[in-house]
Write a protein that holds these residues in place. Sequence first.
Motif, PDB file in Angstrom:
ATOM      1  N   VAL A 184       0.851  -1.203   0.000  1.00 14.04           N
ATOM      2  CA  VAL A 184       0.000   0.000   0.000  1.00 14.04           C
ATOM      3  C   VAL A 184       0.881   1.244   0.000  1.00 14.04           C
ATOM      4  CG1 VAL A 184      -1.579   1.362   1.445  1.00 14.04           C
ATOM      5  CG2 VAL A 184      -2.050  -1.036   1.050  1.00 14.04           C
ATOM      6  N   SER A 242       3.141  10.306  11.047  1.00 16.05           N
ATOM      7  CA  SER A 242       2.358  10.191  12.278  1.00 16.05           C
ATOM      8  C   SER A 242       0.967   9.632  11.969  1.00 16.05           C
ATOM      9  CB  SER A 242       2.218  11.600  12.846  1.00 16.05           C
ATOM     10  OG  SER A 242       2.305  11.609  14.168  1.00 16.05           O
ATOM     11  N   LEU A 289       1.103   6.050  11.160  1.00  9.45           N
ATOM     12  CA  LEU A 289       1.336   5.227  12.352  1.00  9.45           C
ATOM     13  C   LEU A 289       0.070   5.030  13.180  1.00  9.45           C
ATOM     14  CD1 LEU A 289       4.858   6.484  13.521  1.00  9.45           C
ATOM     15  CD2 LEU A 289       4.294   4.463  12.178  1.00  9.45           C
ATOM     16  N   SER A 290      -0.933   5.901  12.960  1.00 10.76           N
ATOM     17  CA  SER A 290      -2.196   5.702  13.674  1.00 10.76           C
ATOM     18  C   SER A 290      -3.032   4.617  12.998  1.00 10.76           C
ATOM     19  CB  SER A 290      -2.988   7.006  13.726  1.00 10.76           C
ATOM     20  OG  SER A 290      -3.541   7.305  12.456  1.00 10.76           O
ATOM     21  N   LYS A 291      -2.595   4.176  11.831  1.00 12.52           N
ATOM     22  CA  LYS A 291      -3.270   3.085  11.107  1.00 12.52           C
ATOM     23  C   LYS A 291      -2.502   1.790  11.414  1.00 12.52           C
ATOM     24  CE  LYS A 291      -5.581   6.357   8.991  1.00 12.52           C
ATOM     25  NZ  LYS A 291      -6.755   6.795   9.744  1.00 12.52           N
ATOM     26  N   PRO A 292      -3.071   0.657  11.000  1.00 13.15           N
ATOM     27  CA  PRO A 292      -2.329  -0.588  11.286  1.00 13.15           C
ATOM     28  C   PRO A 292      -1.121  -0.764  10.364  1.00 13.15           C
ATOM     29  CG  PRO A 292      -4.548  -1.047  10.471  1.00 13.15           C
ATOM     30  CD  PRO A 292      -4.385   0.415  10.414  1.00 13.15           C
ATOM     31  N   ARG A 306       6.218   0.904  11.522  1.00 11.30           N
ATOM     32  CA  ARG A 306       7.231   1.863  11.065  1.00 11.30           C
ATOM     33  C   ARG A 306       8.086   1.288   9.946  1.00 11.30           C
ATOM     34  NH1 ARG A 306       8.820   5.649  15.644  1.00 11.30           N
ATOM     35  NH2 ARG A 306       6.920   5.773  16.831  1.00 11.30           N
ATOM     36  N   ASP A 324      11.177   8.850  18.108  1.00 16.46           N
ATOM     37  CA  ASP A 324       9.905   9.571  18.183  1.00 16.46           C
ATOM     38  C   ASP A 324       9.600  10.228  16.846  1.00 16.46           C
ATOM     39  OD1 ASP A 324       9.268   9.052  20.802  1.00 16.46           O
ATOM     40  OD2 ASP A 324      10.364  10.773  21.588  1.00 16.46           O
ATOM     41  N   ILE A 325       8.349  10.179  16.452  1.00 16.13           N
ATOM     42  CA  ILE A 325       7.919  10.887  15.247  1.00 16.13           C
ATOM     43  C   ILE A 325       7.095  12.091  15.698  1.00 16.13           C
ATOM     44  CG2 ILE A 325       6.695  10.721  13.042  1.00 16.13           C
ATOM     45  CD1 ILE A 325       9.105   8.773  13.346  1.00 16.13           C
ATOM     46  N   LYS A 356      -0.193  11.971  20.605  1.00 14.76           N
ATOM     47  CA  LYS A 356       0.814  11.288  19.776  1.00 14.76           C
ATOM     48  C   LYS A 356       1.332  10.035  20.479  1.00 14.76           C
ATOM     49  CE  LYS A 356       1.579  14.316  16.263  1.00 14.76           C
ATOM     50  NZ  LYS A 356       2.467  15.271  15.650  1.00 14.76           N
ATOM     51  N   ILE A 412      -1.420   7.344  19.905  1.00 12.68           N
ATOM     52  CA  ILE A 412      -1.465   6.711  18.575  1.00 12.68           C
ATOM     53  C   ILE A 412      -0.145   6.003  18.226  1.00 12.68           C
ATOM     54  CG2 ILE A 412      -3.213   8.281  17.633  1.00 12.68           C
ATOM     55  CD1 ILE A 412      -0.772   9.562  16.059  1.00 12.68           C
ATOM     56  N   GLY A 413       0.823   6.066  19.119  1.00 14.90           N
ATOM     57  CA  GLY A 413       2.072   5.310  18.900  1.00 14.90           C
ATOM     58  C   GLY A 413       3.119   6.050  18.104  1.00 14.90           C
ATOM     59  N   SER A 414       2.944   7.355  17.966  1.00 18.71           N
ATOM     60  CA  SER A 414       3.921   8.121  17.200  1.00 18.71           C
ATOM     61  C   SER A 414       5.096   8.552  18.096  1.00 18.71           C
ATOM     62  CB  SER A 414       3.178   9.332  16.633  1.00 18.71           C
ATOM     63  OG  SER A 414       4.031  10.220  16.054  1.00 18.71           O
ATOM     64  N   LEU A 415       4.796   8.863  19.340  1.00 20.04           N
ATOM     65  CA  LEU A 415       5.846   9.184  20.320  1.00 20.04           C
ATOM     66  C   LEU A 415       5.902   8.058  21.351  1.00 20.04           C
ATOM     67  CD1 LEU A 415       5.120  12.966  21.104  1.00 20.04           C
ATOM     68  CD2 LEU A 415       6.894  12.061  19.607  1.00 20.04           C
ATOM     69  N   PHE A 416       7.096   7.794  21.831  1.00 19.65           N
ATOM     70  CA  PHE A 416       7.257   6.789  22.886  1.00 19.65           C
ATOM     71  C   PHE A 416       7.279   7.489  24.245  1.00 19.65           C
ATOM     72  CE2 PHE A 416       9.397   4.819  19.211  1.00 19.65           C
ATOM     73  CZ  PHE A 416       8.637   3.676  19.111  1.00 19.65           C
ATOM     74  N   LYS A 423       2.827  -5.553  21.600  1.00 12.11           N
ATOM     75  CA  LYS A 423       2.591  -6.264  20.330  1.00 12.11           C
ATOM     76  C   LYS A 423       1.207  -5.996  19.748  1.00 12.11           C
ATOM     77  CE  LYS A 423       5.422 -10.181  21.745  1.00 12.11           C
ATOM     78  NZ  LYS A 423       5.324 -11.482  22.365  1.00 12.11           N
ATOM     79  N   ALA A 442      -0.970  -3.024  16.430  1.00 12.93           N
ATOM     80  CA  ALA A 442      -1.644  -3.070  15.120  1.00 12.93           C
ATOM     81  C   ALA A 442      -3.125  -3.416  15.287  1.00 12.93           C
ATOM     82  CB  ALA A 442      -0.950  -4.062  14.202  1.00 12.93           C
ATOM     83  N   HIS A 458      -4.897  -0.367  16.546  1.00 14.78           N
ATOM     84  CA  HIS A 458      -5.054   0.660  15.508  1.00 14.78           C
ATOM     85  C   HIS A 458      -6.141   0.318  14.492  1.00 14.78           C
ATOM     86  CE1 HIS A 458      -0.925   2.730  16.230  1.00 14.78           C
ATOM     87  NE2 HIS A 458      -1.760   2.837  17.230  1.00 14.78           N
ATOM     88  N   LYS A 459      -6.502  -0.957  14.409  1.00 14.04           N
ATOM     89  CA  LYS A 459      -7.609  -1.323  13.505  1.00 14.04           C
ATOM     90  C   LYS A 459      -8.934  -0.786  14.032  1.00 14.04           C
ATOM     91  CE  LYS A 459      -5.515  -5.476  11.680  1.00 14.04           C
ATOM     92  NZ  LYS A 459      -5.343  -6.898  11.895  1.00 14.04           N
ATOM     93  N   TYR A 510      -8.173   8.460  13.704  1.00 15.70           N
ATOM     94  CA  TYR A 510      -7.413   9.613  14.222  1.00 15.70           C
ATOM     95  C   TYR A 510      -7.483  10.771  13.240  1.00 15.70           C
ATOM     96  CZ  TYR A 510      -3.099  12.359  14.967  1.00 15.70           C
ATOM     97  OH  TYR A 510      -2.184  13.374  15.120  1.00 15.70           O
ATOM     98  N   VAL A 548      -5.718   0.617   3.130  1.00 11.83           N
ATOM     99  CA  VAL A 548      -4.810   0.463   4.283  1.00 11.83           C
ATOM    100  C   VAL A 548      -5.428  -0.510   5.292  1.00 11.83           C
ATOM    101  CG1 VAL A 548      -3.830   1.674   6.284  1.00 11.83           C
ATOM    102  CG2 VAL A 548      -3.729   2.739   4.030  1.00 11.83           C
ATOM    103  N   PHE A 549      -6.753  -0.419   5.447  1.00 19.64           N
ATOM    104  CA  PHE A 549      -7.442  -1.308   6.398  1.00 19.64           C
ATOM    105  C   PHE A 549      -7.888  -2.614   5.741  1.00 19.64           C
ATOM    106  CE2 PHE A 549      -7.779   2.663   8.735  1.00 19.64           C
ATOM    107  CZ  PHE A 549      -7.526   2.244  10.026  1.00 19.64           C
TER     108      PHE A 549
END
Lengths: 322, 317
Positions: free
Chosen positions: A51, A135, A138-141, A144, A320-321, B50, B53-57, B73, B76, B79-80, B84, B107-108
Motif C-alpha cells: 500500500v 504520524s 502510524l495511527s493506522k495498522p 514503522r 519519536d515521530i 501522539k 497513537i504510537g507516534s511518540l514513545f 505487540k 496493530a 489501531h484497527k 485519528y 490500508v485497512f
Amino acid sequence: MINLIGMEMPNYPTFEWILFGIIMGIISIFVFIFYIVYKRRIIEINSSLMVIFKRKLKEDKIKITIFTLISIIPGVIIFLIFTLMSTLMGGFDIIQVRIFISYIINFFLLYLGIAYTIAFTSTGIINAKRNGTLSWFLSKPIRRWEFLWGRILSYLFTSIMISVACSLSILIGGLLTFDPLYIEEILSIAGFIFLINILALLTLTAIGVFLSSVFRKTGLAIFIPIFMFMILPTIVGFLPIVVRSEWPLLFSFSYYFEELSSAWISQFGGGLSSIYLAYSELLGIDIFTLNLSAIHIVLILIILSISLFIISTLYLQKTDIP
Amino acid sequence: MMSDPIIQTFNLTKLFDQKTLAVNKLSITVKPGIYGFLGPNGAGKTTTIKMLIGSLFPTEGRIEIFGKDALGKDIADIHKRIGYVPENPTYFMDMTGEELLEYVGSVFKIPQQKLISRISNLLRLVDLQDAKSRKIAKYSAGMKQRIGIAQALINDPDLLILDEITSNLDPLGRSKMVNLLKGLKNEGKTIFISTHILPEIEKMEADSIGIINQGQLILEGSIKELNEKLGTKIIKISPKHDLLREKLKHYALNIGETADELIIESDNPDQVWKIVNRISMENDIIINKFISSGLEIEQLFMKAFDITKKDIGVENK
C-alpha cells in the motif's frame, strides 16, 4: 591487442555477465517472493508494505517520469556527438568512444545522483515526519518498518527505471552510430553502465534514506550528499600536492563511481581521478595511493548500502515521530 | 452502569531532549462517550495524543487502549479499531476526497464491495458528496476537517481521537462538526477530543472532561462529578439590587451581573439564600429569580486553574 589504426589497446574487461547475473538474480528472487507473498496474502503486513509502495509510486509518478526521461540524455548525446564526428572526421576509435562515454557517465551520475538524492531519498522521510504524514500512517495498522521499506522499494524501482533508461539509450545510440563490428563492445559498455548506475543509485538511496531517517531538518539531509559528492572531491583536489591525501575520497561517492567507470569503461578515469593521474605523471610522483579494484568498490558499496538500510530501519523503529 | 475504560494511561510521562517535560505523570481514564481533553496551548495535549497513537514513545508510564497494552505487540490490532484526525491534516493533496477514502480503505484492507458502500455513506455523513471528485488541495479548512473525520471513520472505529479539529473552523463549520460528533456518539463511538475551545465541549455534551496544564492533569471527571468535587455553584438572582450586591459580596467568591441579574459564584448557596431571603423581607424586595446551578465547563476550567495556582503553585500561562 591492436586496434584498427595500429595503436595498442588497453585490455578492457568483457562485460561481467556473472556479476550482472547475480545482481539480476537477486532482484528477480526479491520480486518473485514479493509477488507470491502479496498475491497469496501469506503475511498480512506485507500488504501494508505494498500500500505504501504503490502510493509512493503514484505520488512520485511525475518525478519518476522526468528522471527516466533525463536518463536518456547520455544516449542522445552519444548519438549526436558520434554522428557529427563520423560525418566530419569519417570515423573514430573505440578507445575514444570508451573515454568519452566514461566522461559523460561520470558527469551525468554526479548531477543526476545529487538531484535524485534531493528529489527522492534524502527529503522523503523527513517531509513525511514534518508534515505529519508519518504520524498519520502510524495511527493506522501500519508499522514503522513497513512505511520505511514501502518507500525504499519505490526508490529502488525508480533506480531501476533510471538505470534501464540510461543503458538502453546508450545501447540504441551506440547501435545507430557505430559500425556493427562493435556491437559486442557497445553491449558491454551499456551493460557496465547499467551496473554502475544501479550500484550508484542503490548507495545513494541508502545514504538518502539514512539521512532522512536520522535528521529532522531537510537542510542537513540535502547538504551532506552535496558535500560528499561535490565539495569533498573539490577540497581534496585543491589541497597542495605535498599534503594531499586521498583517504577523504573514501567518503566521496563520486570517487567510487569514477573508479568503476574507469575500470569498466575507459580505464583512464573519467574526471577527478584522471586529473590526479595527470598530476602524478607531470610531477613524476605516485600521489594516487587508493588503488581499489572494481570488486572492492562493489563490495564496499553493497555492504555500506545494506548497513545503512539496517541502521535506518532500527533507528526509525525506536525514534519519536513528532 | 459501570463500563470498561476505553483508554487508560498510568503515570504517562514524556521528556523531550532530557530537559523539556511535556507530559508529567498523566493518569487519565476515558470511558465510552465523549471525553473532552482540555488545556491551554502548550499544555501537552498533542504530545499525549501522539503517545496514544504510537507516534511518540513515553519516557515513563503505560497506556492501555481497549484493555490492551498500546505500547506492545497489540498495537496493530488496537489501531484497527481507532480513527485519528490530526490538528493540521496534510492528507494527500493530489487525491480527491473519494480517492483518499479508497486509499485509507485499502490500508485497512476493507473488501472492495463493502468499501464502496461505506465511502458513499461517509461522504453523505460529512456532507461532501458534491465535492468527492474535487482535489483535497482545493477543499476549504472545514471540508478538510470533514474529510478527515470521514477517513478516520472508514474502518468503523470504536474510538475516535481528534486533535484540535475545530480550531481552524468558522462558527458554521464548528456547529456542523459538533452535530456530527454528537451523532457519532449516539452511534456508540467513543470520542476523545482535545481542544482549548471550551464552549464546543459544552455543546457536544461531553460525558467527562480532563483538564491538563503543563503536562499535569488538574481535574478529571464528569461535569457533575467535578461540580460536586469543587462544591462551587453559580447563583442567578433577579432583580439585581444594589443592596443585595453590597451584602452578598462578603459571601461570594465572585460577583458579576448581566442586564437584569446578579451572578454570584459561591461555595455555600444555602447561606446566600438565607441572606437574600432576609434582605428581601427587611427591604420589601420581591425576588423574581433565584437559581442555583453547577459551573459550566468554561467556569470549571477557570476554577481548576485557580485551585491549581493556590494548591500546587502551577502558573497558568
